[in-house]
Design a protein around this motif. Structure first.
Motif, PDB file in Angstrom:
ATOM      1  N   ASN A 177       0.909  -1.532  -0.382  1.00 11.97           N
ATOM      2  CA  ASN A 177       0.467   0.387  -0.074  1.00 11.97           C
ATOM      3  C   ASN A 177       0.768   1.020  -0.195  1.00 11.97           C
ATOM      4  O   ASN A 177       0.314   2.392  -0.870  1.00 11.97           O
ATOM      5  CB  ASN A 177      -1.465  -0.069   1.151  1.00 11.97           C
ATOM      6  N   LYS A 178       2.069   0.883   0.610  1.00 16.31           N
ATOM      7  CA  LYS A 178       3.063   2.166   0.426  1.00 16.31           C
ATOM      8  C   LYS A 178       3.517   2.832  -1.169  1.00 16.31           C
ATOM      9  O   LYS A 178       3.627   3.676  -1.016  1.00 16.31           O
ATOM     10  CB  LYS A 178       3.579   2.043   1.692  1.00 16.31           C
ATOM     11  N   SER A 179       3.840   1.401  -1.722  1.00 16.60           N
ATOM     12  CA  SER A 179       4.118   2.169  -2.974  1.00 16.60           C
ATOM     13  C   SER A 179       3.123   1.479  -4.265  1.00 16.60           C
ATOM     14  O   SER A 179       3.733   1.915  -5.135  1.00 16.60           O
ATOM     15  CB  SER A 179       5.453   1.163  -2.904  1.00 16.60           C
ATOM     16  N   PHE A 180       1.773   1.414  -4.389  1.00 18.92           N
ATOM     17  CA  PHE A 180       1.131   1.170  -5.176  1.00 18.92           C
ATOM     18  C   PHE A 180       0.332   1.613  -5.001  1.00 18.92           C
ATOM     19  O   PHE A 180      -0.089   2.207  -4.109  1.00 18.92           O
ATOM     20  CB  PHE A 180       1.114  -0.657  -5.035  1.00 18.92           C
ATOM     21  N   ASN A 181      -0.987   2.613  -6.177  1.00 18.91           N
ATOM     22  CA  ASN A 181      -1.360   3.078  -5.986  1.00 18.91           C
ATOM     23  C   ASN A 181      -2.537   2.383  -5.946  1.00 18.91           C
ATOM     24  O   ASN A 181      -3.815   2.580  -5.477  1.00 18.91           O
ATOM     25  CB  ASN A 181      -1.944   3.697  -7.650  1.00 18.91           C
ATOM     26  N   ALA A 182      -2.541   0.500  -6.129  1.00 20.47           N
ATOM     27  CA  ALA A 182      -3.410  -0.234  -5.892  1.00 20.47           C
ATOM     28  C   ALA A 182      -3.144  -1.862  -5.738  1.00 20.47           C
ATOM     29  O   ALA A 182      -2.004  -1.594  -6.036  1.00 20.47           O
ATOM     30  CB  ALA A 182      -4.797  -0.437  -7.501  1.00 20.47           C
ATOM     31  N   VAL A 183      -3.800  -2.237  -4.476  1.00 22.29           N
ATOM     32  CA  VAL A 183      -3.412  -3.578  -4.490  1.00 22.29           C
ATOM     33  C   VAL A 183      -4.509  -4.678  -4.253  1.00 22.29           C
ATOM     34  O   VAL A 183      -5.601  -4.267  -3.449  1.00 22.29           O
ATOM     35  CB  VAL A 183      -3.029  -3.023  -2.814  1.00 22.29           C
ATOM     36  N   ARG A 184      -4.756  -5.534  -5.086  1.00 25.35           N
ATOM     37  CA  ARG A 184      -5.150  -6.037  -4.707  1.00 25.35           C
ATOM     38  C   ARG A 184      -4.691  -7.508  -4.936  1.00 25.35           C
ATOM     39  O   ARG A 184      -4.457  -8.285  -5.637  1.00 25.35           O
ATOM     40  CB  ARG A 184      -6.332  -6.420  -6.161  1.00 25.35           C
ATOM     41  N   GLU A 185      -5.817  -8.971  -4.604  1.00 25.31           N
ATOM     42  CA  GLU A 185      -5.784 -10.105  -4.484  1.00 25.31           C
ATOM     43  C   GLU A 185      -6.052 -10.733  -5.432  1.00 25.31           C
ATOM     44  O   GLU A 185      -6.738 -10.485  -5.844  1.00 25.31           O
ATOM     45  CB  GLU A 185      -7.151 -10.770  -3.051  1.00 25.31           C
ATOM     46  N   PHE A 186      -5.571 -11.501  -6.028  1.00 23.52           N
ATOM     47  CA  PHE A 186      -5.622 -12.374  -7.745  1.00 23.52           C
ATOM     48  C   PHE A 186      -5.561 -13.767  -7.455  1.00 23.52           C
ATOM     49  O   PHE A 186      -3.814 -13.725  -7.348  1.00 23.52           O
ATOM     50  CB  PHE A 186      -5.589 -11.054  -8.906  1.00 23.52           C
ATOM     51  N   ASN A 187      -5.680 -14.611  -7.804  1.00 22.91           N
ATOM     52  CA  ASN A 187      -5.268 -16.024  -7.767  1.00 22.91           C
ATOM     53  C   ASN A 187      -5.581 -15.962  -9.056  1.00 22.91           C
ATOM     54  O   ASN A 187      -6.366 -16.797  -9.292  1.00 22.91           O
ATOM     55  CB  ASN A 187      -6.227 -16.721  -7.209  1.00 22.91           C
ATOM     56  N   ALA A 188      -4.490 -16.263  -9.737  1.00 20.62           N
ATOM     57  CA  ALA A 188      -3.901 -16.481 -11.085  1.00 20.62           C
ATOM     58  C   ALA A 188      -4.900 -18.192 -11.408  1.00 20.62           C
ATOM     59  O   ALA A 188      -4.907 -17.985 -12.529  1.00 20.62           O
ATOM     60  CB  ALA A 188      -2.474 -17.059 -11.328  1.00 20.62           C
ATOM     61  N   HIS A 189      -4.621 -18.502 -10.003  1.00 18.94           N
ATOM     62  CA  HIS A 189      -5.547 -20.433 -10.587  1.00 18.94           C
ATOM     63  C   HIS A 189      -6.987 -20.340 -10.593  1.00 18.94           C
ATOM     64  O   HIS A 189      -7.396 -20.962 -10.388  1.00 18.94           O
ATOM     65  CB  HIS A 189      -4.774 -21.318  -9.861  1.00 18.94           C
TER      66      HIS A 189
END
Ligand SMILES: Nc1nc2c(ncn2[C@@H]2O[C@H](COP(=O)(O)OP(=O)(O)O)[C@@H](O)[C@H]2O)c(=O)[nH]1
Ligand SMILES: [Mg+2]
Length: 479
Positions: free
Chosen positions: A163-175
């Motif tokens: 959160n400190k370095s990115f404009n958005a943070v998301r959980e996303f499971n590629a599988h």
């Protein structure tokens, strides 16, 4: 490049799941994914193509090798307006920096950044270096927490750091990401760069239209299957002199029954191939106990799918269809013009639940030959089982993430799948009115008709398919 269509460079450690994320987002299950690190050795661009048009692109990168070296350079050149571009201008021709330059080139050319991290691992110094250097690029950037195992205790720490370095943070499971989760991710990308908003809105609309069209195509394939399967017949003509005994007739009847069942299995497989193509799948792994593995005429399938007995009787009676059981065997001697019906028998049985035969076998004698024929399907339960199973197949095609490919499903550490709500038949959950409508349609199709009910049946099936891709499929089966 980035001005034309939204373009995102996927960055992160080797083996964080970058290629898997790209495969899932672009629905491309032919992207090389490997257990060994370093499968991706150069930056490859994977466009999202709808209706032959590229609407956005993801660049799969090999991952960082010397992040501290890049960070050091960035920190001593902070006055540069565009660090990625400046880095390339200085090191672009130096073979020693080839790898770093390949990594930073898409960013220098204007791509946004998606950092993929494995949220099941503890954050290390190298991760902090990567986050910081990506922050210094000043590019729109999102971080994806792709949890590669059941371990979730590091997730909060990752959230905080990212959160400190990115404009958005998301959980996303590629599988395990579903269609809805892919759309949600694209939506979130709008927030990291407002300039992309109109393009991404158009992209999302294109995705939604395409998804709706695939559902329509699948319903068309399913109706086609029902039409073909329920009007299916197999005939075999044998010279009278070749039939020297009732045992021989019995043998031919069995051959015919086998051929009939094989034909129906083949029709199902062809439809499955079509549906898999509609949803752009080429490879996947089925759990060994999946109902889709079982024979169409097996006990398990017959038990798990289709209507229950009570529903079936109600629907069939209303539709005026035979409820099975009663089959007129032995109407020998009945005259059919030139041909004489010399026998009738029950062909095939359907699972353990059904006492009714699958179809009737007729034997007619005419001009020195006996004509054995089986079909169409008379069993009232079979079409519901067939329909349920093809819907189950759709559920698999719609919810299997392309990045999962044919991953090893036996890893004890893997996150378990969510279960599908209806473990049993999908049709079982429909209203009695819909059951009647389907039964009427099936019985009309058997007689080569059915057009009158087709629109209503199309609507029923479409509604079921839509329900398979809802936002929160929190109970999804091992399909
Ligand atoms: N269980 C699980 N494994 C994953 C997931 N994403 C990637 N993997 C596996 O992690 C390994 C590395 O994935 P890959 O996409 O090639 O990583 P890359 O090196 O960052 O491109 C492969 O064996 C993948 O199957 C995930 O979401 N769940
Ligand atoms: Mg890769």
């Amino acid at each position: 490049m980035a001005d034309a269509i939204p373009t995102l460079a996927i960055m992160g450690h080797p083996n964080a799941g970058k290629s898997s994320v790209v495969a899932t987002l672009t629905e491309n299950d032919r992207i090389a994914i490997d257990k060994r690190a370093g499968t991706t050795t150069q930056a490859d661009e994977f466009p999202v193509v709808i209706d032959g048009e590229r609407i956005m692109a993801f660049i799969d990168t090999p991952g960082f090798q010397n992040p501290s070296q890049i960070l050091e350079w960035f920190q001593t050149h902070r006055s540069e307006r565009d660090l990625a571009r400046a880095y390339l201008a200085v090191h672009g021709d130096d073979p020693l920096y080839q790898h770093d330059c390949a990594l930073l080139r898409p960013v220098a050319e204007g791509a946004g950044i998606i950092l993929v991290v494995d949220g099941s691992k503890r954050i290390k110094e190298k991760d902090r270096i990567e986050m910081e250097l990506l922050r210094l690029t000043g590019r729109p950037r999102m971080a994806i927490l792709n949890n590669l195992s059941k371990i979730t205790k590091h997730m909060l720490a990752w959230q905080d750091a990212l959160n400190k370095s990115f404009n958005a943070v998301r959980e996303f499971n590629a599988h395990r990401a579903t269609y809805a989760e892919r759309i949600a991710l694209l939506s979130a990308l709008k927030t990291i760069d407002q300039r992309w908003e109109p393009m991404l809105d158009a992209t999302i609309r294109a995705f939604e239209r395409d998804w709706e069209r695939r559902i329509d195509q699948s319903v068309t394939s399913i109706l086609e299957l029902l039409r073909r399967a329920l009007s299916y017949r197999v005939t075999k003509v044998v010279k009278v002199e070749d039939i020297d005994s009732e045992g021989e007739r019995e043998r031919i009847r069995n051959l015919l029954t086998d051929a009939f069942q094989d034909g129906l299995r083949r029709l199902e497989t062809e439809t499955q191939d079509q549906i898999r193509a509609h949803f752009r799948h080429h490879v996947w792994a089925l759990a060994s106990d999946s109902l889709l593995h079982k024979d169409l005429f097996s006990e398990e399938v017959g038990r798990a799918l289709g209507l229950n007995r009570h529903q079936l009787v109600l629907a069939s009676t209303a539709a005026g269809a035979a409820t099975g059981g009663a089959i007129d065997i032995g109407v020998g001697g009945l005259s059919l013009g030139l041909a004489t019906l010399i026998g009738a028998a029950a062909g095939g049985v359907l699972g353990v639940i059904s006492t009714a035969a699958l179809a009737k076998i007729d034997i007619q004698r005419t001009l020195g030959v006996e004509r054995f024929s089986i079909g169409p399907v008379t069993n009232p339960r079979f079409p519901f089982v067939l329909l349920d199973r093809v819907i189950l197949y759709c559920a698999r095609a719609m919810n299997w993430a392309h990045g999962r490919q044919a991953a090893n499903e036996n890893d004890p550490n893997r996150v378990p799948d969510r279960e599908i709500k209806t473990k049993r038949g999908f049709t079982e959950e429909l209203s009695p009115e819909d059951h009647k409508l389907l039964a009427k349609y099936f019985s009309a199709v058997r007689r080569g008709k059915g057009n009158g009910h087709e629109e209503a049946v199309r609507a029923i099936i479409k509604n079921i398919l839509r329900g398979l891709s809802v936002d929160e499929i929190d109970s999804r089966a091992e399909l």
